[in-house]
Design a protein around this motif. Structure first.
Motif, PDB file in Angstrom:
ATOM      1  N   UNK A 207      -4.513   2.265   4.270  1.00 49.43           N
ATOM      2  CA  UNK A 207      -3.545   3.095   3.538  1.00 49.43           C
ATOM      3  C   UNK A 207      -2.269   2.321   3.191  1.00 49.43           C
ATOM      4  N   UNK A 208      -2.381   1.450   2.213  1.00 45.18           N
ATOM      5  CA  UNK A 208      -1.232   0.651   1.776  1.00 45.18           C
ATOM      6  C   UNK A 208      -0.307   1.494   0.895  1.00 45.18           C
ATOM      7  N   UNK A 209       0.991   1.320   1.071  1.00 47.08           N
ATOM      8  CA  UNK A 209       1.966   2.145   0.353  1.00 47.08           C
ATOM      9  C   UNK A 209       1.799   2.055  -1.163  1.00 47.08           C
ATOM     10  N   UNK A 210       1.445   0.888  -1.666  1.00 44.33           N
ATOM     11  CA  UNK A 210       1.353   0.702  -3.119  1.00 44.33           C
ATOM     12  C   UNK A 210       0.204   1.500  -3.748  1.00 44.33           C
ATOM     13  N   UNK A 211      -0.771   1.896  -2.926  1.00 42.46           N
ATOM     14  CA  UNK A 211      -1.934   2.587  -3.479  1.00 42.46           C
ATOM     15  C   UNK A 211      -1.707   4.071  -3.750  1.00 42.46           C
ATOM     16  N   UNK A 212      -0.739   4.676  -3.072  1.00 33.56           N
ATOM     17  CA  UNK A 212      -0.574   6.117  -3.197  1.00 33.56           C
ATOM     18  C   UNK A 212      -0.054   6.548  -4.575  1.00 33.56           C
ATOM     19  N   UNK A 213       0.928   5.849  -5.156  1.00 31.62           N
ATOM     20  CA  UNK A 213       1.303   6.209  -6.535  1.00 31.62           C
ATOM     21  C   UNK A 213       0.146   6.025  -7.517  1.00 31.62           C
ATOM     22  N   UNK A 214      -0.722   5.017  -7.260  1.00 36.99           N
ATOM     23  CA  UNK A 214      -1.872   4.786  -8.137  1.00 36.99           C
ATOM     24  C   UNK A 214      -2.824   5.969  -8.077  1.00 36.99           C
TER      25      UNK A 214
END
Length: 365
Positions: A207-214
């Motif tokens: 669960x990397x932070x950069x993936x959630x907006x994507x």
């Protein structure tokens, strides 16, 4: 071997991002063609960076599509490719839709309308109750609910949909082999059994932070509209609402207390034109062309609970806004000791929820 597994093997083994995978998908007629093509063809792919092209050329011979397919099937992970019949039609219409969907459970029926319900992770009791109630009433009206299985509003939305025996779709910001947050393990299993877990990221992606907006573009992309229940000024839910607007979908927002930081994002959306939502009817009246089996105006009957005069006197002063014991006693005109005993009985009857403080709210509206 089915072509979907060639694409999955490319993404998983070469760690290709969604943009790179989409660029390859638009250029090559099949995933297998990427393995067999001339080096010059890969370098000609529009919008594919030279670094990614070089990685594909150098390491594609080490990729084993058969082994990847075997592992996915062994873990019960379904792979759906853009353009296949089961791929959600609404999602396929967004800009750069995911080439691959990794799922557990059942993708939504093409005839089932979906609404996204999202909001703050650090949600208030008010926000959780509203999200849960809206989701439950949406599925009772014949809709499905989409959210991101995050803490707070997302969790409440999924739980409400399941309580209403309806369909819910959880879109992950990590791989679907990862339970995030960890405390949602039981919820994850329930959604898998009665709805669908979905991710565009390879199954073991952390669960990397950069993936959630994507992933937020998928939440809004699957739905006819997005409802923001609570959101701070920099909430990820506002990103989801922004994607919904870009995708030509409806945006709704639930108002909250003007003193709450969790209301500022939702209030800003309302000022910018999002439709204010007080009841589920405010959402559904925007889609008059969708006729469902069950009318919203006729919700399931609730069991009547007989209240004593003192219980009724206290209960009428409760809402979704937390209130202290002392303030309740003042409003009801009763001694604090009496109100405390009454609240205990109302908790036993399932009508009141006790919060730290202690504060009290209605268990439902």
């Amino acid at each position: 071997m089915e072509d979907r597994y060639y694409w999955a093997a490319l993404q998983i083994s070469l760690e290709l991002g969604s943009h790179s995978l989409f660029s390859l998908y638009r250029y090559f007629p099949a995933g297998e063609a990427v393995f067999r093509s001339d080096e010059k063809d890969i370098k000609r792919v529009p919008n594919l960076s030279p670094q990614v092209a070089e990685r594909i050329i150098r390491y594609r011979r080490n990729v084993e599509p058969e082994r990847v397919a075997e592992e996915l099937l062994k873990k019960g992970i379904r792979v759906t490719l853009l353009g296949e019949a089961d791929y959600p039609a609404m999602l396929s219409n967004i800009m750069e839709p995911p080439v691959i969907l990794y799922t557990k459970g059942e993708l939504p029926d093409p005839q089932l309308p979906l609404i996204a319900v999202v909001g703050a992770r650090r949600a208030t009791p008010y926000g959780k109750v509203v999200a849960r109630k809206l989701a439950r009433e949406l599925v009772e009206a014949g809709w499905g609910v989409v959210s991101g299985m995050a803490r707070g509003i997302d969790t409440a939305a999924h739980e409400g949909a399941l309580e209403g025996n309806g369909y819910t779709l959880a879109v992950f910001g990590c791989g679907i082999n990862i339970c995030y947050p960890r405390e949602n393990r039981r919820l994850m299993e329930s959604i898998r059994d009665k709805g669908c877990l979905l991710s565009e990221f390879p199954p073991d992606t952390p669960p990397l932070a950069r993936n959630f907006p994507i992933r937020n573009r998928i939440i809004s992309g699957c739905a006819l509209g997005t409802v923001v229940v609570e959101a701070g000024e920099k909430s990820g839910s506002l990103i989801t609402a922004g994607f919904a607007l870009e995708q030509g979908r409806e945006v709704f927002a639930v108002p909250g207390p003007v003193t709450s930081a969790n209301s500022r994002g939702a209030h800003r959306l309302i000022k910018q034109g999002a439709k204010l939502v007080e009841t589920v009817s405010d959402i559904l009246e925007e889609f008059p062309y969708i006729k469902r089996m069950q009318a919203v105006s006729q919700p399931p009957e609730k069991k009547e609970t007989n209240l004593t005069l003192e219980e009724a006197a206290v209960f009428q002063h409760l809402s979704l806004e937390p209130v202290s014991l002392e303030h309740l006693a003042e409003r009801a005109g009763l001694p604090v000791s009496v109100v405390g005993a009454v609240l205990t009985m109302l908790e036993i009857k399932g009508l009141v929820q006790r919060l730290p403080g202690p504060f009290y709210i209605k268990s439902d509206v």
